[in-house]
Design a protein around this motif. Structure first.
Motif, PDB file in Angstrom:
ATOM      1  N   UNK A 112       0.857  -1.184   0.000  1.00  0.00           N
ATOM      2  CA  UNK A 112       0.000   0.000   0.000  1.00  0.00           C
ATOM      3  C   UNK A 112       0.893   1.234   0.000  1.00  0.00           C
ATOM      4  N   UNK A 113       1.308   1.681  -1.179  1.00  0.00           N
ATOM      5  CA  UNK A 113       2.282   2.768  -1.259  1.00  0.00           C
ATOM      6  C   UNK A 113       1.692   4.107  -0.843  1.00  0.00           C
ATOM      7  N   UNK A 114       0.380   4.216  -0.843  1.00  0.00           N
ATOM      8  CA  UNK A 114      -0.232   5.470  -0.442  1.00  0.00           C
ATOM      9  C   UNK A 114      -0.614   6.331  -1.636  1.00  0.00           C
ATOM     10  N   UNK A 115      -0.915   7.580  -1.354  1.00  0.00           N
ATOM     11  CA  UNK A 115      -1.424   8.529  -2.337  1.00  0.00           C
ATOM     12  C   UNK A 115      -0.263   9.251  -3.020  1.00  0.00           C
ATOM     13  N   UNK A 116      -0.128   9.083  -4.335  1.00  0.00           N
ATOM     14  CA  UNK A 116       0.960   9.693  -5.103  1.00  0.00           C
ATOM     15  C   UNK A 116       0.503  10.938  -5.865  1.00  0.00           C
ATOM     16  N   UNK A 117      -0.663  11.470  -5.512  1.00  0.00           N
ATOM     17  CA  UNK A 117      -1.203  12.594  -6.293  1.00  0.00           C
ATOM     18  C   UNK A 117      -0.410  13.881  -6.112  1.00  0.00           C
ATOM     19  N   UNK A 118       0.424  13.972  -5.062  1.00  0.00           N
ATOM     20  CA  UNK A 118       1.231  15.182  -4.870  1.00  0.00           C
ATOM     21  C   UNK A 118       2.400  15.257  -5.844  1.00  0.00           C
ATOM     22  N   UNK A 119       2.773  14.141  -6.449  1.00  0.00           N
ATOM     23  CA  UNK A 119       3.966  14.026  -7.291  1.00  0.00           C
ATOM     24  C   UNK A 119       3.725  14.767  -8.603  1.00  0.00           C
ATOM     25  N   UNK A 120       4.367  15.920  -8.766  1.00  0.00           N
ATOM     26  CA  UNK A 120       4.173  16.730  -9.965  1.00  0.00           C
ATOM     27  C   UNK A 120       5.233  16.487 -11.024  1.00  0.00           C
ATOM     28  N   UNK A 121       6.460  16.150 -10.593  1.00  0.00           N
ATOM     29  CA  UNK A 121       7.558  15.926 -11.530  1.00  0.00           C
ATOM     30  C   UNK A 121       8.253  14.616 -11.174  1.00  0.00           C
ATOM     31  N   UNK A 122       8.030  13.608 -11.991  1.00  0.00           N
ATOM     32  CA  UNK A 122       8.745  12.341 -11.877  1.00  0.00           C
ATOM     33  C   UNK A 122       9.783  12.327 -12.994  1.00  0.00           C
ATOM     34  N   UNK A 123      10.923  12.964 -12.745  1.00  0.00           N
ATOM     35  CA  UNK A 123      11.955  13.078 -13.778  1.00  0.00           C
ATOM     36  C   UNK A 123      12.538  11.695 -14.064  1.00  0.00           C
ATOM     37  N   UNK A 124      12.668  11.389 -15.334  1.00  0.00           N
ATOM     38  CA  UNK A 124      13.103  10.063 -15.768  1.00  0.00           C
ATOM     39  C   UNK A 124      14.256  10.246 -16.748  1.00  0.00           C
ATOM     40  N   UNK A 125      15.482   9.974 -16.284  1.00  0.00           N
ATOM     41  CA  UNK A 125      16.653  10.212 -17.123  1.00  0.00           C
ATOM     42  C   UNK A 125      17.403   8.951 -17.444  1.00  0.00           C
ATOM     43  N   UNK A 126      17.643   8.696 -18.709  1.00  0.00           N
ATOM     44  CA  UNK A 126      18.416   7.536 -19.170  1.00  0.00           C
ATOM     45  C   UNK A 126      18.775   7.774 -20.625  1.00  0.00           C
ATOM     46  N   UNK A 127      19.672   6.940 -21.149  1.00  0.00           N
ATOM     47  CA  UNK A 127      20.034   7.035 -22.573  1.00  0.00           C
ATOM     48  C   UNK A 127      19.738   5.700 -23.237  1.00  0.00           C
ATOM     49  N   UNK A 128      18.546   5.479 -23.748  1.00  0.00           N
ATOM     50  CA  UNK A 128      17.393   6.372 -23.706  1.00  0.00           C
ATOM     51  C   UNK A 128      16.387   5.932 -22.649  1.00  0.00           C
ATOM     52  N   UNK A 129      15.330   6.748 -22.475  1.00  0.00           N
ATOM     53  CA  UNK A 129      14.222   6.386 -21.593  1.00  0.00           C
ATOM     54  C   UNK A 129      13.337   5.373 -22.322  1.00  0.00           C
ATOM     55  N   UNK A 130      13.027   4.287 -21.647  1.00  0.00           N
ATOM     56  CA  UNK A 130      12.230   3.235 -22.296  1.00  0.00           C
ATOM     57  C   UNK A 130      10.743   3.586 -22.247  1.00  0.00           C
ATOM     58  N   UNK A 131      10.117   3.528 -23.413  1.00  0.00           N
ATOM     59  CA  UNK A 131       8.698   3.858 -23.505  1.00  0.00           C
ATOM     60  C   UNK A 131       7.847   2.880 -22.705  1.00  0.00           C
ATOM     61  N   UNK A 132       8.187   1.609 -22.751  1.00  0.00           N
ATOM     62  CA  UNK A 132       7.396   0.624 -22.022  1.00  0.00           C
ATOM     63  C   UNK A 132       7.511   0.847 -20.513  1.00  0.00           C
ATOM     64  N   UNK A 133       8.679   1.319 -20.040  1.00  0.00           N
ATOM     65  CA  UNK A 133       8.837   1.609 -18.618  1.00  0.00           C
ATOM     66  C   UNK A 133       7.869   2.710 -18.201  1.00  0.00           C
ATOM     67  N   UNK A 134       7.728   3.732 -19.041  1.00  0.00           N
ATOM     68  CA  UNK A 134       6.782   4.814 -18.755  1.00  0.00           C
ATOM     69  C   UNK A 134       5.364   4.279 -18.693  1.00  0.00           C
TER      70      UNK A 134
END
Length: 595
Positions: free
Chosen positions: A293-315
């Protein structure tokens, strides 16, 4: 934000990080600055801005009294708040700080020795707990490193034989060295990227322009504090915005990825960043019923995702898994960056869902961008890493001719702007090659004279946004066709249940005058027992062939942790290839039963 920075301009120009901290200490001394979560959960260690400013001032005076100003020092700390106070103390006294990962093996100690030699460091800064632990592991640490080891965890004046705090310390200027960020050194000696105060402030200002930190913001980070992404998002950005940052050890996340999300929900975090594989690990945990039960994630405005490259399926997988917990698709913000640009280069703006273009895999094999429908057989998604902001410019350049490429043509990513680091420490030739690139026009003549950072990454611009294809030096060329190793690695990882994200490496080796494809895959005991080594190899070979029409000549199954990775968890393909060629990777089938 401009009014906040008015008081931190030592020369009427660009502000500095230490000047900014001094202002925070004066204007919001009782506000929480940093909190360290022991075991990823217990917030029993914290610093207000007033406490941090005082601790930094003591250390800056101590270092100056020891004559360390203008010198270099290696910073070696376990996860915690002492690192932050010492790092800023170094910045405030003109000590060029070179943060390193705490060693767990002799090869890690050798890396520290190489960094100390390259930077000209005369001291290693650490704390009592780590020093005792390392002496138990490796013996006399001073003799081992040949350096003076200073313990910064106690008040400096209380340490025997150590000069106490001296007089005022001259404030650093914007062009002074704020940090030596060392590269992985997977193919040779690590190189120290010289990051100035002006670089740091320019990069965090651009990051704030792209992903604004409001006064009610909060940061949560598990990223290594000595790594560029962890430092900018976990340390520098909160200081810039004057908001609290909740930090945990990377090991706490790796052991149970849900801790990261639980902390975001618990402390109502608005900003948090991680490489693409971290989002994959969380999505996998959810799929296996281990997210809890991770809780409420609605406060999260920026989930920065950095990689070379970022995987679309991961998103897609992460967004779908945690939408029931309030995670919004538009909070996912893919981006691209590297230490040589301080960090961020481009990013996808918040409040806009990530995008991708689907390309013909056949055309990609020929080095071309051919956009197709997502339902087309063999279509490959390439995630947009967004746009630049402010003064940063990205160009796509033919690496052979140094001529610019038009949109939708793959080339090397070149960057210019105020975030580009000054140089590699003490390496003029490497600095000129990497930081002094110049473009040429269609006739081969020199361009406008502007210098660029050559990133070594391949990508293309589509609709004004950067799409990263992969590392130029990692590109696999087989029978005249181009293959991007991350695509092969993804196919291998998904070939069997039980294999983990970020557990595979693909590279080519020369055997008998021919290029052979090698795929190294980490597997734990449970997965091996469930499938058997023979079946696992067959699954990897079949997946690579089905998705890429490419035959894996060798599939090596190794223990978890055997593949070398950077401090942020990215696989090091060239280092892995070196281990393979030197016979340092042990196949699971060669191990005795039960091991």
């Amino acid at each position: 934000m401009a009014t906040v920075l008015d008081g931190v301009r030592p020369d009427g120009g660009t502000p500095t990080l230490t000047g900014l901290l001094r202002l925070r200490g004066e204007r919001q001394p009782d506000d929480t600055a940093y909190v360290f979560l022991h075991n990823g959960e217990d917030p029993r260690e914290s610093l207000t801005y007033g406490e941090l400013a005082g601790a930094v001032d003591v250390r800056a005076r101590w270092f100056a009294a020891r004559g360390m100003s203008g010198q270099s020092a290696v910073l070696m700390y376990p996860p915690g708040l002492e690192f932050i106070a010492t790092l800023l103390g170094c910045m405030g006294s003109g000590v060029a700080a070179a943060p390193v990962q705490t060693p767990r093996h002799l090869k890690d100690v050798e890396r520290i020795r190489r960094i100390a030699r390259d930077s000209g460091a005369t001291a290693v800064l650490t704390e009592t707990s780590l020093r005792s632990e390392l002496e138990d592991l490796f013996g006399d640490l001073e003799d081992l490193l040949g350096l003076t080891v200073l313990d910064t965890a106690e008040p400096p004046a209380a340490q025997s034989g150590v000069p106490g705090p001296g007089g005022p310390v001259p404030a650093p200027g914007p062009d002074d060295v704020a940090l030596l960020q060392y590269t992985s050194g997977s193919t040779g000696d690590p190189k120290g990227v010289v990051v100035t105060h002006a670089n740091f402030l320019a990069n965090v200002a651009e990051t704030d322009a792209l992903w604004p930190c409001a006064p009610d913001g909060t940061v949560v980070s598990w990223l290594p504090h000595f790594h560029d992404m962890g430092m900018l998002f976990g340390v520098v950005m909160p200081l810039w915005a004057g908001i609290p940052s909740y930090l945990m050890a990377p090991a706490a996340f790796i052991r149970r990825p849900a801790r990261w999300l639980e902390a975001i929900a618990r402390f109502r975090a608005t900003h948090s960043a991680a490489p693409s594989f971290a989002y994959e690990m969380c999505a996998r945990a959810a799929a296996e019923g281990k997210a809890g039960a991770v809780g409420d994630l609605s406060s999260w405005r920026v989930a920065a995702n950095g990689a070379e490259p970022v995987r679309w399926r991961a998103i897609r997988d992460f967004t779908e898994a945690f939408a029931p917990h309030g995670f919004r698709p538009e909070a996912m913000c893919p981006g691209y960056g590297l230490a040589e640009n301080t960090l961020k280069v481009t990013g996808s703006g918040q409040d806009r869902e990530p995008t991708a273009v689907w390309l013909s895999s056949a055309a990609l094999g020929e080095g071309r961008v051919e956009i197709v429908d997502a339902r087309t057989p063999g279509a490959v998604p390439v995630t947009s890493s967004g746009r630049t902001v402010a003064g940063t410019e990205v160009r796509i350049v033919d690496p052979g001719t140094s001529r610019g490429c038009p949109p939708d043509v793959i080339g090397e990513i070149w960057v210019s702007g105020p975030c580009v680091a000054a140089e590699y420490w003490g390496r003029p030739e490497a600095s000129a090659e990497t930081f002094g690139a110049r473009m040429r026009d269609a006739d081969g003549r020199p361009g406008d004279g502007r210098t660029y950072l050559r990133t070594g990454d391949l990508g293309f611009l589509h609709a004004g946004e950067l799409h990263v294809a992969g590392r130029f030096k990692d590109l696999i060329i087989h029978q005249g066709r181009n293959y991007y190793p991350q695509d092969i690695e993804l196919s291998a990882e998904r070939s069997a249940d039980g294999l983990h994200p970020n557990c595979a490496v693909a590279f080519a080796v020369d055997r008998d005058g021919k290029e052979r494809l090698v795929v190294v895959v980490e597997a734990d005991g449970r997965t091996v027992r469930a499938h058997g080594t023979k079946s696992l190899r067959e699954r990897v070979v079949r997946a690579v062939h089905d998705h890429h029409r490419l035959t894996a000549d060798t599939v090596l199954l190794v223990r978890r942790g055997a593949i070398p990775k950077t401090s942020s968890g990215k696989v090091q393909r060239r280092a892995c290839r070196t281990l393979y060629e030197e016979g340092e990777l042990t196949d699971l089938a060669a191990l005795p039963a039960g091991r």
